[in-house]
Design an enzyme around this catalytic site. Structure first.
Site, PDB file in Angstrom:
ATOM      1  N   HIS A  70      12.460  10.354   6.504  1.00 25.88           N
ATOM      2  CA  HIS A  70      13.677  10.627   7.264  1.00 25.88           C
ATOM      3  C   HIS A  70      14.406  11.854   6.734  1.00 25.88           C
ATOM      4  O   HIS A  70      15.172  12.474   7.469  1.00 25.88           O
ATOM      5  CB  HIS A  70      14.583   9.401   7.247  1.00 25.88           C
ATOM      6  CG  HIS A  70      14.147   8.334   8.195  1.00 25.88           C
ATOM      7  ND1 HIS A  70      14.901   7.926   9.277  1.00 25.88           N
ATOM      8  CD2 HIS A  70      13.007   7.603   8.249  1.00 25.88           C
ATOM      9  CE1 HIS A  70      14.254   6.981   9.941  1.00 25.88           C
ATOM     10  NE2 HIS A  70      13.101   6.764   9.334  1.00 25.88           N
ATOM     11  N   ASP A  71      14.180  12.199   5.484  1.00 24.93           N
ATOM     12  CA  ASP A  71      14.753  13.442   4.970  1.00 24.93           C
ATOM     13  C   ASP A  71      13.965  14.644   5.478  1.00 24.93           C
ATOM     14  O   ASP A  71      14.526  15.556   6.084  1.00 24.93           O
ATOM     15  CB  ASP A  71      14.757  13.435   3.436  1.00 24.93           C
ATOM     16  CG  ASP A  71      15.379  14.703   2.867  1.00 24.93           C
ATOM     17  OD1 ASP A  71      16.316  15.235   3.491  1.00 24.93           O
ATOM     18  OD2 ASP A  71      14.928  15.164   1.804  1.00 24.93           O
ATOM     19  N   ARG A  96      10.182   5.428   2.902  1.00 24.69           N
ATOM     20  CA  ARG A  96      10.780   5.681   4.211  1.00 24.69           C
ATOM     21  C   ARG A  96      11.816   6.800   4.121  1.00 24.69           C
ATOM     22  O   ARG A  96      11.951   7.629   5.028  1.00 24.69           O
ATOM     23  CB  ARG A  96      11.421   4.404   4.733  1.00 24.69           C
ATOM     24  CG  ARG A  96      11.965   4.562   6.154  1.00 24.69           C
ATOM     25  CD  ARG A  96      12.593   3.286   6.654  1.00 24.69           C
ATOM     26  NE  ARG A  96      13.106   3.482   8.012  1.00 24.69           N
ATOM     27  CZ  ARG A  96      14.230   2.951   8.471  1.00 24.69           C
ATOM     28  NH1 ARG A  96      14.956   2.189   7.697  1.00 24.69           N
ATOM     29  NH2 ARG A  96      14.621   3.177   9.704  1.00 24.69           N
ATOM     30  N   ASN A 150      19.431   5.905  11.133  1.00 26.49           N
ATOM     31  CA  ASN A 150      19.321   5.973   9.672  1.00 26.49           C
ATOM     32  C   ASN A 150      20.137   4.898   8.962  1.00 26.49           C
ATOM     33  O   ASN A 150      20.106   4.822   7.730  1.00 26.49           O
ATOM     34  CB  ASN A 150      19.787   7.347   9.174  1.00 26.49           C
ATOM     35  CG  ASN A 150      18.732   8.428   9.371  1.00 26.49           C
ATOM     36  OD1 ASN A 150      17.537   8.132   9.434  1.00 26.49           O
ATOM     37  ND2 ASN A 150      19.167   9.668   9.462  1.00 26.49           N
ATOM     38  N   HIS A 153       3.003   2.519   6.193  1.00 30.32           N
ATOM     39  CA  HIS A 153       3.353   1.171   6.626  1.00 30.32           C
ATOM     40  C   HIS A 153       2.539   0.100   5.905  1.00 30.32           C
ATOM     41  O   HIS A 153       2.668  -1.089   6.220  1.00 30.32           O
ATOM     42  CB  HIS A 153       3.157   1.029   8.137  1.00 30.32           C
ATOM     43  CG  HIS A 153       4.182   1.773   8.936  1.00 30.32           C
ATOM     44  ND1 HIS A 153       4.004   2.093  10.265  1.00 30.32           N
ATOM     45  CD2 HIS A 153       5.397   2.273   8.589  1.00 30.32           C
ATOM     46  CE1 HIS A 153       5.074   2.749  10.702  1.00 30.32           C
ATOM     47  NE2 HIS A 153       5.928   2.877   9.702  1.00 30.32           N
TER      48      HIS A 153
END
Length: 334
Positions: free
Chosen positions: A76-77, A72, A101, A199
């Site tokens: 997000h980075d 994950r 975040n 996922h």
């Protein structure tokens, strides 16, 4: 994309993941972009990838939620400011401080690997490369394909909370909203379907799928999203009642929550996608056939993952004289 792992069903011993990873032939990614190179640290820090891999394996053996968290983290980075470790910077107003975040994890694993790298190869390996390599290794140790990925990313100096929400996928997004975000990152509709396969490991907080239910006059949840399997929905409502603690999490994949496999797509076909953003992949004619293909053919998914993961970890990279090499991943060096 929320992905931390918790036991919804019995978890196989981590050693079995290592064996599974070794059984898969090493998948060699296609040629890297002109700005990144395979074996970038071959001369300057030849043990760099081994140090990261060993750190991830060690952390995962004591905490099986780590692989999902690391996977994950790279999303997000890379989706905000590119793959430059900007999500790791701490402080008021940084990406890491944004509510979207705050549930991220795995930071301690990145920090641990970086500390070791600074001992053996000071000022050489970027935090951005550590994040990408750690996510790659997280997939491998949970049974997914082993990949070679190019390195040479440099760390960014900019991290703003205001950049987070416009660039990350929310679990309530429609297909068009997701496509718009992916297209802006240079990713295709196929990449969207493939990378959603992340996922297959990890977990999510109840709030990530609460839009699929509503509270009735008696204070009980009822299902309002008819695309969701009713038995599965009942399990979710039992796990996440109206008064559930904010800390409660549910695994993304109720069948093989700690194995990186194609079960995620099998779940979608069975109408057991945890998020609305999962279920729309089956409902939309632009993506339905690919979901069904991956559900029927794990090797096809693995091959596609290898291509799409390479694209993900090449988004907006900083190379050459851009950015910096941080000594500590949580703060800029300047």
């Amino acid at each position: 994309m929320e992905t931390n792992a918790i036991p919804f069903s019995a978890r196989p011993h981590l050693c079995s993941f290592l064996v599974l990873g070794l059984l898969h032939a090493v998948v060699v990614a296609p040629p890297a972009s002109a700005s990144l190179f395979f074996n970038f640290y071959g001369a300057s820090c030849p043990t760099a990838e081994l140090i990261v891999s060993n750190t991830v394996r060690s952390a995962s053996s004591s905490d099986p939620t780590i692989p999902g968290k690391l996977l994950r983290l790279v999303f997000h980075d890379c989706f905000v400011e590119g793959c430059d470790a900007s999500v790791l910077l701490q402080g008021n107003g940084t990406e890491r401080s944004d509510p979207g975040n705050r549930s991220l994890g795995g930071f301690q694993v990145i920090d641990s690997a970086k500390r070791m790298l600074e001992i053996f190869c000071p000022g050489t390996v970027s935090c951005a490369d550590v994040v990408a390599l750690a996510a790659r290794d997280a997939v491998a140790i949970t049974g997914g394909p082993q990949l070679q990925i190019p390195t040479g990313r440099r760390d960014g100096r900019v991290s703003a909370a205001a950049n987070v929400r416009p660039n990350i996928i929310d679990t309530t997004f429609t297909m068009n909203e997701m496509i718009n975000i992916f297209t802006a990152k240079g990713l295709s509709i196929e990449d969207l379907v493939v990378l959603s396969g992340a996922h297959t490991i990890g977990s999510a907080h109840c709030s990530a799928f609460s839009d699929r239910f509503q509270e009735d006059s008696k204070g009980k949840l009822t299902l309002i999203d008819t695309s969701l399997d009713r038995n599965y929905a009942n399990e979710l409502m039992q796990r996440c009642p109206v008064d559930a603690s904010a800390s409660i999490t549910v695994v993304n994949d109720p069948e093989t929550s700690s194995s990186f496999d194609n079960q995620y797509y099998r779940n979608l076909v069975a109408h057991k996608g945890l998020f609305q953003s999962d279920s729309v992949l089956l409902d939309d004619k632009r993506t339905r056939n690919l979901v069904q293909d991956f559900a029927n053919d794990q090797e096809k998914f693995f091959q596609s993952w290898s291509q799409s993961f390479l694209k993900l970890t090449s988004i907006g990279v900083k190379t050459g004289e851009e950015g910096e090499i941080r000594q500590s991943c949580s703060m800029t060096s300047g």
